[in-house]
Design a protein around this motif. Sequence first.
Motif, mmCIF file in Angstrom:
data_model
loop_
_atom_site.group_PDB
_atom_site.id
_atom_site.type_symbol
_atom_site.label_atom_id
_atom_site.label_comp_id
_atom_site.label_asym_id
_atom_site.label_seq_id
_atom_site.Cartn_x
_atom_site.Cartn_y
_atom_site.Cartn_z
ATOM 1 N N MET A 55 0.827 -1.178 0.000
ATOM 2 C CA MET A 55 0.000 0.000 0.000
ATOM 3 C C MET A 55 0.879 1.252 0.000
ATOM 4 O O MET A 55 1.955 1.268 0.570
ATOM 5 C CB MET A 55 -0.918 0.000 1.218
ATOM 6 C CG MET A 55 -1.780 1.208 1.297
ATOM 7 S SD MET A 55 -3.194 0.909 2.350
ATOM 8 C CE MET A 55 -3.937 2.493 2.233
ATOM 9 N N ALA A 56 0.403 2.274 -0.616
ATOM 10 C CA ALA A 56 1.133 3.527 -0.699
ATOM 11 C C ALA A 56 1.173 4.206 0.670
ATOM 12 O O ALA A 56 0.243 4.111 1.461
ATOM 13 C CB ALA A 56 0.482 4.443 -1.713
ATOM 14 N N ARG A 57 2.269 4.896 0.923
ATOM 15 C CA ARG A 57 2.398 5.694 2.144
ATOM 16 C C ARG A 57 1.862 7.089 1.836
ATOM 17 O O ARG A 57 2.184 7.677 0.804
ATOM 18 C CB ARG A 57 3.874 5.763 2.551
ATOM 19 C CG ARG A 57 4.142 6.648 3.724
ATOM 20 C CD ARG A 57 5.636 6.633 4.085
ATOM 21 N NE ARG A 57 5.942 7.783 4.907
ATOM 22 C CZ ARG A 57 6.893 8.657 4.664
ATOM 23 N NH1 ARG A 57 7.688 8.500 3.619
ATOM 24 N NH2 ARG A 57 7.099 9.681 5.460
ATOM 25 N N ILE A 58 1.049 7.621 2.744
ATOM 26 C CA ILE A 58 0.481 8.950 2.557
ATOM 27 C C ILE A 58 0.840 9.809 3.758
ATOM 28 O O ILE A 58 0.694 9.381 4.903
ATOM 29 C CB ILE A 58 -1.056 8.895 2.421
ATOM 30 C CG1 ILE A 58 -1.456 8.020 1.229
ATOM 31 C CG2 ILE A 58 -1.630 10.300 2.267
ATOM 32 C CD1 ILE A 58 -2.949 7.776 1.118
ATOM 33 N N THR A 59 1.340 11.012 3.477
ATOM 34 C CA THR A 59 1.571 11.983 4.542
ATOM 35 C C THR A 59 0.595 13.135 4.340
ATOM 36 O O THR A 59 0.179 13.421 3.214
ATOM 37 C CB THR A 59 3.016 12.510 4.537
ATOM 38 O OG1 THR A 59 3.312 13.110 3.279
ATOM 39 C CG2 THR A 59 4.011 11.394 4.820
ATOM 40 N N TYR A 60 0.232 13.784 5.455
ATOM 41 C CA TYR A 60 -0.741 14.874 5.378
ATOM 42 C C TYR A 60 -0.384 15.969 6.373
ATOM 43 O O TYR A 60 -0.135 15.703 7.547
ATOM 44 C CB TYR A 60 -2.149 14.342 5.681
ATOM 45 C CG TYR A 60 -3.228 15.400 5.660
ATOM 46 C CD1 TYR A 60 -3.474 16.160 4.524
ATOM 47 C CD2 TYR A 60 -4.011 15.629 6.782
ATOM 48 C CE1 TYR A 60 -4.470 17.131 4.505
ATOM 49 C CE2 TYR A 60 -5.013 16.585 6.769
ATOM 50 C CZ TYR A 60 -5.234 17.337 5.630
ATOM 51 O OH TYR A 60 -6.224 18.296 5.610
ATOM 52 N N GLY A 80 11.141 4.551 0.083
ATOM 53 C CA GLY A 80 12.546 4.921 0.157
ATOM 54 C C GLY A 80 12.963 6.057 -0.750
ATOM 55 O O GLY A 80 14.156 6.226 -1.001
ATOM 56 N N VAL A 81 12.020 6.820 -1.248
ATOM 57 C CA VAL A 81 12.389 7.959 -2.099
ATOM 58 C C VAL A 81 12.052 9.255 -1.379
ATOM 59 O O VAL A 81 11.168 9.304 -0.533
ATOM 60 C CB VAL A 81 11.669 7.936 -3.474
ATOM 61 C CG1 VAL A 81 12.068 6.715 -4.263
ATOM 62 C CG2 VAL A 81 10.175 8.023 -3.328
ATOM 63 N N GLY A 82 12.765 10.303 -1.742
ATOM 64 C CA GLY A 82 12.515 11.623 -1.166
ATOM 65 C C GLY A 82 12.475 12.665 -2.255
ATOM 66 O O GLY A 82 12.565 12.352 -3.447
ATOM 67 N N GLY A 139 5.578 9.549 -6.909
ATOM 68 C CA GLY A 139 4.644 10.082 -5.933
ATOM 69 C C GLY A 139 3.711 11.113 -6.535
ATOM 70 O O GLY A 139 3.895 11.571 -7.663
ATOM 71 N N ILE A 140 2.714 11.465 -5.739
ATOM 72 C CA ILE A 140 1.703 12.432 -6.167
ATOM 73 C C ILE A 140 1.514 13.447 -5.043
ATOM 74 O O ILE A 140 1.217 13.083 -3.902
ATOM 75 C CB ILE A 140 0.358 11.741 -6.468
ATOM 76 C CG1 ILE A 140 0.552 10.684 -7.558
ATOM 77 C CG2 ILE A 140 -0.700 12.768 -6.871
ATOM 78 C CD1 ILE A 140 -0.636 9.757 -7.735
ATOM 79 N N GLU A 141 1.695 14.718 -5.381
ATOM 80 C CA GLU A 141 1.469 15.802 -4.436
ATOM 81 C C GLU A 141 0.042 16.311 -4.631
ATOM 82 O O GLU A 141 -0.379 16.553 -5.755
ATOM 83 C CB GLU A 141 2.458 16.933 -4.691
ATOM 84 C CG GLU A 141 2.268 18.113 -3.779
ATOM 85 C CD GLU A 141 3.243 19.234 -4.074
ATOM 86 O OE1 GLU A 141 3.652 19.893 -3.121
ATOM 87 O OE2 GLU A 141 3.588 19.447 -5.253
#
Length: 72
Positions: A1-6, A20-22, A51-53
């Motif tokens: 599953m994708a990691r999501i930050t908010y 593991g990407v930034g 990723g998607i912003e």
Amino acid sequence: MARITYDATVNAAYIYLISGVGQSSVEKTVQLGSGPYEIGVDFGHDGMIIGIEVLNASKYLTEEMLEQAEKL
């Protein structure tokens, strides 16, 4: 599953599709839609989507997704 930050203070989310990407891994960002920029797709050096912003995240993501996201 994708990691999501908010980050609720700015109502912005980031969906990590590859672990593991930034930000330093981003080669280019493609903005989606017309008008004010709210969604950007980040591509890595190899051309893969990493990723998607999502700005104005509460407009595009479900409440459940935002509740489960890692808070910044």
